[in-house]
Motif scaffolding. Sequence first.
Motif, PDB file in Angstrom:
ATOM      1  N   LEU A 295      -1.373  -1.988  13.940  1.00  0.00           N
ATOM      2  CA  LEU A 295      -1.987  -2.687  12.814  1.00  0.00           C
ATOM      3  C   LEU A 295      -2.828  -3.880  13.273  1.00  0.00           C
ATOM      4  O   LEU A 295      -3.923  -4.095  12.739  1.00  0.00           O
TER       5      LEU A 295
ATOM      6  N   ASN B  11      -5.560   1.725  -3.189  1.00  0.00           N
ATOM      7  CA  ASN B  11      -4.397   1.090  -2.567  1.00  0.00           C
ATOM      8  C   ASN B  11      -3.570   2.087  -1.774  1.00  0.00           C
ATOM      9  O   ASN B  11      -2.349   1.971  -1.695  1.00  0.00           O
ATOM     10  N   THR B  12      -4.221   3.089  -1.219  1.00  0.00           N
ATOM     11  CA  THR B  12      -3.512   4.112  -0.457  1.00  0.00           C
ATOM     12  C   THR B  12      -4.099   4.252   0.940  1.00  0.00           C
ATOM     13  O   THR B  12      -5.294   4.512   1.094  1.00  0.00           O
ATOM     14  N   VAL B  13      -3.260   4.065   1.926  1.00  0.00           N
ATOM     15  CA  VAL B  13      -3.627   4.336   3.318  1.00  0.00           C
ATOM     16  C   VAL B  13      -3.560   5.842   3.523  1.00  0.00           C
ATOM     17  O   VAL B  13      -2.561   6.477   3.166  1.00  0.00           O
TER      18      VAL B  13
ATOM     19  N   ILE C 289       2.473  -1.625   8.232  1.00  0.00           N
ATOM     20  CA  ILE C 289       1.564  -1.553   7.085  1.00  0.00           C
ATOM     21  C   ILE C 289       2.320  -1.803   5.786  1.00  0.00           C
ATOM     22  O   ILE C 289       1.816  -2.458   4.865  1.00  0.00           O
TER      23      ILE C 289
ATOM     24  N   ILE D  48      -7.721   7.115  10.271  1.00  0.00           N
ATOM     25  CA  ILE D  48      -6.976   6.343   9.289  1.00  0.00           C
ATOM     26  C   ILE D  48      -7.920   5.540   8.405  1.00  0.00           C
ATOM     27  O   ILE D  48      -8.844   4.894   8.894  1.00  0.00           O
ATOM     28  N   ARG D  49      -7.673   5.604   7.099  1.00  0.00           N
ATOM     29  CA  ARG D  49      -8.442   4.856   6.112  1.00  0.00           C
ATOM     30  C   ARG D  49      -7.520   3.858   5.421  1.00  0.00           C
ATOM     31  O   ARG D  49      -6.485   4.242   4.879  1.00  0.00           O
ATOM     32  N   TYR D  50      -7.879   2.595   5.460  1.00  0.00           N
ATOM     33  CA  TYR D  50      -7.058   1.533   4.867  1.00  0.00           C
ATOM     34  C   TYR D  50      -8.004   0.596   4.130  1.00  0.00           C
ATOM     35  O   TYR D  50      -8.547  -0.348   4.712  1.00  0.00           O
TER      36      TYR D  50
ATOM     37  N   PRO E 294       0.824  -1.221   0.000  1.00  0.00           N
ATOM     38  CA  PRO E 294       0.000   0.000   0.000  1.00  0.00           C
ATOM     39  C   PRO E 294       0.852   1.263   0.000  1.00  0.00           C
ATOM     40  O   PRO E 294       1.925   1.330   0.601  1.00  0.00           O
TER      41      PRO E 294
ATOM     42  N   GLY F 203     -12.899   4.674   7.235  1.00  0.00           N
ATOM     43  CA  GLY F 203     -11.904   3.920   7.994  1.00  0.00           C
ATOM     44  C   GLY F 203     -12.183   3.935   9.479  1.00  0.00           C
ATOM     45  O   GLY F 203     -13.261   3.547   9.917  1.00  0.00           O
TER      46      GLY F 203
ATOM     47  N   ILE G 112       1.135   5.170   1.283  1.00  0.00           N
ATOM     48  CA  ILE G 112       0.740   5.787   2.546  1.00  0.00           C
ATOM     49  C   ILE G 112       0.841   7.298   2.424  1.00  0.00           C
ATOM     50  O   ILE G 112       1.897   7.825   2.042  1.00  0.00           O
TER      51      ILE G 112
END
Length: 514
Positions: free
Chosen positions: A414, A336-338, A399, A371-373, A33, A68, A35
């Motif tokens: 995590l 695909n970005t935290v 991550i 945080i959005r994952y 990912p 998130g 970040i």
Amino acid sequence: MSDPIKLLFLLFLLLTSACARAQKDNTAAARRPNIIFILSDDHAYQAISAYGCKLVQTPNIDRIARGGALFRNALVGNSICGPSRATFITGKYSHMNGFKLNDTTRFDASQQLFPRILQQNGYQTAWIGKWHLNSLPQGFDYFRILPGQGDYYNPDFIEKGGHTTRDTGYVTDLITQSSIGWLQHRDTTQPFFLVVGHKATHREWLPDLQDLGAYDSIDFPLPPNFQDDYKGRVAAKDQDMTIEKTMRLKEDLKVHADYGRGPIYNRFTPGQLKTFRDYYEGKVSRDFDQLQPKGETLVRWKYQRYLKDYLSTARSLDRNIGALLDYLDQSGLAKNTVVVYASDQGFYLGEHGWFDKRFIYEESLKTSFLIRYPGVIKPGTTFNYLMVNIDWAPTMLDIAGVSVPADIQGQSFLPLLKGDTANWRKAAYYHYYEFPQPHHVYPHFGIRTEKYTLVHFYGPTDSWELYDLGKDPGEMHNVYQDKAYAQIADSLKHQLRILAARYKDEEAVKLMER
């Protein structure tokens, strides 16, 4: 099969195998990912609608929470700007990373920093915006930072290589534009780690021109403990950070500001200055002159102006976070970005009659952290666990699938994000050092648990405070001397000694041995 044909066949197999491995490696790299860590300055969690703020709305910061998770007990280990940033990138408390104070000390950027570890493990790294560590970043493929605190209007930026440029515009817009520009021109074969470091909402709270007067129609209610008398709390009584006495009419609230002097307004273009001055002279200063407030009326007037400027400055921050999130959506990077949004620490919005931060008390100890994952965090999740900013570094490494060095003092959360809540901390450690300037807050260290805060103030004073957060969330009643809490105080002291020793805070250990 002849020997030449055998040799060609073997070469074909080797090449095919190598290509397959390379393709597998590239696919794995693509799955790592990206970040983006958005780090603001002095943005109080009480000013974010996702945290329950009813006074204003922050729809774009809230987007991260909806997509998130939101941490309700994200804490800092030293509530002050530069040291908080040093803790963020080292995963270590101030006494370990060498940056305790917001003074002219140069942060040693050659020490172990988690962005450098990411860089060494195949990540492109960048820091854009406020750095505020009296040195140049290391461990980044690219940086474009504000010198020192930076300026709200037409700020200078230092780029990698030491070249300084001046941009025309409002700092929050410019940082966002530079961040999106870097994303558009990065090496797309590598995952990336980007810090977007905003200056907002730092004092002296200069809003963007389009946000001037955004909240002038609102009369903000005073916090319940605005008129705190600080009974039983020596350090709280002897500080210099009140709205009443410390906040300045001319410099902070722009009442008849010196527009022709000083480094702030000399940066404005003539058009910017006219719009800005028309508002603060034509409305704010005029209203002040007509009212001529004094005594309690003056204190309340200052509070209203403070919140209007502070929240108007935050309005631009939220809008720009929306622009960045929109770009991620439109470019396809969002999948695909935290994305993390946090502030370097909390801030007082009139609680205890204060502005600023520093104390272990809730409003400065707690910070926003969202945080959005995608694919990992269930949208709309809320965590009440105690998380500290020493945990940010190991979590980012975790991550990214990178091993966390043993000397990092934080713990990756995590597993929490994935639903594993076992073996998580029950208490958080804190140590503040800066005294006497600029706000005369005594140095102190302490412990925060789910239910209690215990703190020891030292230096010019030698005092203990204990708060029952369930019964006294405003931390108005120091119950350290209350016999009913004697056993709790002893237990918390024992835990505090353990934490001070665990984190190798030799100064605190010695102070507790006296």
